[in-house]
Design an enzyme around this catalytic site. Structure first.
Site, PDB file in Angstrom:
ATOM      1  N   CYS A 103       6.682  22.826 -11.338  1.00 14.95           N
ATOM      2  CA  CYS A 103       6.088  24.119 -11.653  1.00 14.95           C
ATOM      3  C   CYS A 103       6.520  24.398 -13.088  1.00 14.95           C
ATOM      4  CB  CYS A 103       6.571  25.235 -10.719  1.00 14.95           C
ATOM      5  SG  CYS A 103       5.881  26.834 -11.206  1.00 14.95           S
ATOM      6  N   CYS A 106       7.649  28.189 -13.573  1.00 18.06           N
ATOM      7  CA  CYS A 106       8.917  28.703 -13.034  1.00 18.06           C
ATOM      8  C   CYS A 106       9.507  27.718 -12.028  1.00 18.06           C
ATOM      9  CB  CYS A 106       8.730  30.089 -12.439  1.00 18.06           C
ATOM     10  SG  CYS A 106       7.268  30.289 -11.407  1.00 18.06           S
ATOM     11  N   SER A 107       9.329  27.970 -10.743  1.00 22.14           N
ATOM     12  CA  SER A 107      10.054  27.159  -9.758  1.00 22.14           C
ATOM     13  C   SER A 107       9.316  27.028  -8.438  1.00 22.14           C
ATOM     14  CB  SER A 107      11.414  27.815  -9.499  1.00 22.14           C
ATOM     15  OG  SER A 107      11.203  29.141  -9.026  1.00 22.14           O
ATOM     16  N   CYS A 108       8.004  27.242  -8.411  1.00 25.23           N
ATOM     17  CA  CYS A 108       7.274  27.287  -7.142  1.00 25.23           C
ATOM     18  C   CYS A 108       7.353  25.963  -6.386  1.00 25.23           C
ATOM     19  CB  CYS A 108       5.813  27.638  -7.396  1.00 25.23           C
ATOM     20  SG  CYS A 108       5.627  29.227  -8.211  1.00 25.23           S
TER      21      CYS A 108
HETATM   22 FE    FE Z   1       6.803  28.664 -10.106  1.00 25.62          FE
END
Ligand code: FE
Length: 207
Positions: A103, A106-108
């Site tokens: 991602c 971010c961090s999905c």
């Molecule tokens: Fe994310």
């Protein structure tokens, strides 16, 4: 001004408690909401879930077909649904294709089947570098792929949550689903590793 990691962490914790208290005082969150959500995060979101999905796909062609056509429905058959699992897409590896998830924003990740993202997955370095020098990044992380293997990097979108469907490794003929699932880790589901059969060939549950 000093800002050591421990102080920063304490400060973040204090802010979280203050925020929670403010929300509770204003009756903006129901009683037990945070405790329940924390429990789900810690216990229910587990890469062992994704491993069970992969193992089923390896032994059941109809399930594999469903997983690739409608990942959400396939995961739902195990009850792996919920936050960050609303639209799951499975990416099929072959001996000459390695899918990798990132991602960049971010961090999905698909929490119900992969668990929460590892720290490295959230790092600026991984998010930036895996896109433009994926082969080098994978090598640095321990997956040294031969040149004939194509690497395809998938950037998570606002809705889509990916999981990698690795190919079943040789030497696992006759293994049970449980044994097969033991080969599938969070790293495998993200695509920075491939399932590895133990060198001595022993099955996980016979160890
Ligand atoms: Fe994310």
């Amino acid at each position: 001004m000093s800002n050591t990691p421990s102080k920063a962490a304490a400060s973040a914790g204090a802010r979280a408690v203050a925020l929670k208290n403010a929300l509770v005082e204003r009756e903006l969150i129901p009683e037990g909401y945070i405790e329940k959500f924390t429990e789900i995060m810690e216990n229910d979101f587990d890469p062992a879930n994704g491993a069970r999905v992969v193992a089923r796909a390896w032994v059941d062609p109809a399930y594999r077909e469903l997983l690739l056509r409608d990942g959400t429905a396939a995961c739902d058959q195990f009850g792996y649904t919920g936050v960050q699992g609303e639209y799951i897409v499975a990416l099929e590896n072959t001996p000459t294709l390695q899918n990798v998830i990132v991602c960049t924003l971010c961090s999905c990740t698909a929490w119900p089947v992969l668990g929460l993202p590892p720290d490295w997955y959230k790092s600026f370095e991984y998010r930036a570098r895996v896109v433009r020098e994926s082969r080098t990044v994978l090598r640095e992380m321990g997956l040294d792929l031969p040149p004939e293997v194509e690497i395809r990097v998938w950037d998570t979108t606002a809705e889509t949550r990916y999981m990698v469907l690795p190919f079943r490794p040789a030497g696992t003929e006759g293994w049970t689903e449980q044994e097969l699932a033991s080969l599938v880790t969070k790293d495998v589901l993200i695509g920075i590793a491939r399932p590895e059969v133990p060198v001595n060939g022993s099955r996980a549950d016979q160890a």
